[in-house]
Scaffold this active site. Sequence first.
Site, PDB file in Angstrom:
ATOM      1  CB  THR A   1      20.192 -28.527  18.178  1.00 55.23           C
ATOM      2  OG1 THR A   1      19.595 -27.958  19.345  1.00 55.23           O
ATOM      3  CG2 THR A   1      21.413 -27.701  17.803  1.00 55.23           C
TER       4      THR A   1
ATOM      5  CG  PHE B   1      24.706 -30.372  15.757  1.00 51.16           C
ATOM      6  CD1 PHE B   1      25.610 -29.918  16.710  1.00 51.16           C
ATOM      7  CD2 PHE B   1      23.465 -30.820  16.179  1.00 51.16           C
ATOM      8  CE1 PHE B   1      25.271 -29.896  18.053  1.00 51.16           C
ATOM      9  CE2 PHE B   1      23.116 -30.799  17.526  1.00 51.16           C
ATOM     10  CZ  PHE B   1      24.026 -30.328  18.461  1.00 51.16           C
TER      11      PHE B   1
END
Length: 300
Positions: free
Chosen positions: A194, A196
Amino acid sequence: MESYPAPARQLVDRMRRAALADAPRAIAFQGAPGAYSHEAVRRVDREALALPCFSFEDAIQAVVDGEVARAVIPVENSLHGRVADVHALLPESGLSIVGETYVKVEHCLLGVPGAELAGVREVISHPQALGQCRHRLRHLGLRAIAYADTAAAAAEIVARADPSLAAVASRLAAELYGCRILVENLEDAAHNRTRFLVLARTPLAGPIARPKTTLVFEVKNIPAALYKALGGFATNGVNLTRLESHLSGGSFTAAQFLIDVVGAPEDPAVARALEELAFHSKWVRLLGIYEEAPLESATA
């Protein structure tokens, strides 16, 4: 769900008191302690005081109001794509992107103490996490139920004390709430990561060794407008690493686009590409110039 489950609430209150007492060191994130966003905060700044927030809006507002210096917000996942709503929240916030980081997502199937995998019937977690594990969960015969976030799901199963109910969350969440790890590496693919973004009230100052620029724009409503707007990046050899679109203004004909560009606006090639972008757009807004994080850092 409108609040944190009881096992998480005491920890949340303690972390909030510490973070709000020292705003310059504080970084807001969405979720309960133990969420992957919590791990992202640690990756951004090991000395930071993490501030848990119930929603993305709450985490962003904490920066806008000056309660904390920064927020860390997930924007995209290598398995499940864009994180919902964040593409709209970023331009609306008025904040600047000052950094990015990647977190390798290693999901665990968590049960309450004494639970056995054979007895689990349902599993709760954030929709992103459930989507990243959907094949494995189907193979295990488990019914997936959406929940507010991964770590809060781990706290919720402890609060319910139901051995037939499991959660998909991190190893950190298991440690914080005393869950039993029933299955490790539950994600459908090992490359699960992921991305960020780090948000602050003011843009990043000083020279940037490996700059990346994020912009949002709306093209004119004419044929081939997007093709022409982006053509300058191709002709000037500027790499686009992200392109997203979403409808705006209540119309199905007006679309906003969010792009990531390798380089900074002061680079001659980028400057020429941005000039062409502006010519074919109704408006262009700079969201941030920041250091590009290598994808390999997610495994560190």
